[in-house]
Design a protein around this motif. Structure first.
Motif, short mmCIF file in Angstrom:
data_model
loop_
_atom_site.label_atom_id
_atom_site.label_comp_id
_atom_site.label_asym_id
_atom_site.label_seq_id
_atom_site.Cartn_x
_atom_site.Cartn_y
_atom_site.Cartn_z
N LEU A 39 0.83 -1.21 0.00
CA LEU A 39 0.00 0.00 0.00
C LEU A 39 0.87 1.26 0.00
O LEU A 39 0.54 2.25 -0.66
N ILE A 40 1.98 1.22 0.73
CA ILE A 40 2.90 2.36 0.75
C ILE A 40 3.51 2.58 -0.63
O ILE A 40 3.63 3.71 -1.11
N ASN A 41 3.88 1.50 -1.29
CA ASN A 41 4.43 1.59 -2.64
C ASN A 41 3.44 2.23 -3.60
O ASN A 41 3.80 3.10 -4.40
N ILE A 42 2.19 1.80 -3.52
CA ILE A 42 1.15 2.33 -4.41
C ILE A 42 0.92 3.81 -4.16
O ILE A 42 0.84 4.62 -5.09
N CYS A 43 0.87 4.20 -2.88
CA CYS A 43 0.64 5.60 -2.53
C CYS A 43 1.79 6.49 -2.98
O CYS A 43 1.57 7.58 -3.54
N LEU A 44 3.02 6.04 -2.75
CA LEU A 44 4.18 6.83 -3.16
C LEU A 44 4.23 7.01 -4.68
O LEU A 44 4.47 8.11 -5.17
N SER A 45 3.97 5.95 -5.40
CA SER A 45 3.99 6.02 -6.86
C SER A 45 2.88 6.93 -7.38
O SER A 45 3.09 7.72 -8.30
N ALA A 46 1.70 6.84 -6.76
CA ALA A 46 0.57 7.67 -7.19
C ALA A 46 0.85 9.14 -6.94
O ALA A 46 0.57 9.99 -7.79
N VAL A 47 1.41 9.46 -5.78
CA VAL A 47 1.72 10.86 -5.44
C VAL A 47 2.76 11.42 -6.39
O VAL A 47 2.63 12.54 -6.91
N CYS A 48 3.82 10.66 -6.64
CA CYS A 48 4.87 11.12 -7.56
C CYS A 48 4.35 11.31 -8.97
O CYS A 48 4.65 12.30 -9.64
N ALA B 192 4.33 -0.30 -9.09
CA ALA B 192 3.76 -0.21 -7.74
C ALA B 192 2.89 -1.42 -7.44
O ALA B 192 2.87 -1.92 -6.31
#
Length: 199
Positions: A39-48, A174
């Motif tokens: 979930l952290i990976n998905i959120c970081l990729s989405a934000v970037c 992600a």
């Protein structure tokens, strides 16, 4: 010669710095917490990815005065960032985790900005011919187009393709971390075959 756009230069440098900081944080995080929540990976990729899209939309929606310096800087930073990614201190070579997608996103974004800057430069400086018969039309921006104008249009399409390619890499990696962005580096500099890398 046009003066370099300070806004574009600052943005390029900020993208580069942000990516390097992310590499540092990701390297430390990888050593402290080997198992990272998806979930952290998905959120970081989405934000970037969202930040990059908004940045490109707002910065290139109006006319920009682009110089040869802007073109060189964006190209040099994209190459430098890909090189920094492979420094031994990070330990990313051969790894298939979130940093691959984020690296791809920022490298592709900087290279996309290089292609877009070159497109704007060619169109504004060499896109129209200036002759006595069409001088007035050129002043109004409707002169006879040249080969540089056509190349500029192609570069613009290529820049958009590269940008969305970087976003796609970040989003895909992600959810399915199978991309190893260091593959070309390993093949060229470490002399590994594709079969060795995949294994």
């Amino acid at each position: 010669m046009n003066k370099p756009s300070k806004a574009l230069l600052v943005t390029d440098l900020c993208l580069f710095a942000f990516a390097v900081v992310f590499f540092l944080v990701c390297s430390v995080w990888k050593n402290l917490f080997p198992v990272t929540a998806s979930l952290i990976n998905i959120c970081l990729s989405a934000v970037c990815a969202l930040a990059v899209i908004l940045l490109m939309l707002f910065q290139y929606r109006g006319r920009q005065a682009v110089s040869i310096i802007n073109i060189i800087v964006s190209f040099a930073l994209s190459i430098a960032l890909y090189g920094i990614y492979h420094l031994p201190v990070f330990g990313f070579i051969g790894e298939k985790e979130i940093q691959n997608g984020i690296c791809g996103l920022f490298v592709f974004t900087l290279f996309s900005r290089f292609a877009l800057n070159l497109s704007v430069y060619l169109k504004s400086n060499y896109g129209y011919t200036v002759t006595p018969s069409n001088l007035r039309a050129n002043v109004q921006g409707r002169g006879t187009i040249t080969g540089a104008y056509v190349i500029a249009k192609i570069l613009k399409i290529y820049a958009v393709f590269i940008l969305f390619g970087g976003i796609a890499i970040a989003v895909f990696n992600a959810f399915m971390p199978v991309i190893d962005i260091s593959t070309p580096y390993q093949m060229v500099f470490l002399h590994k075959t594709l079969a060795e890398i995949m294994n």
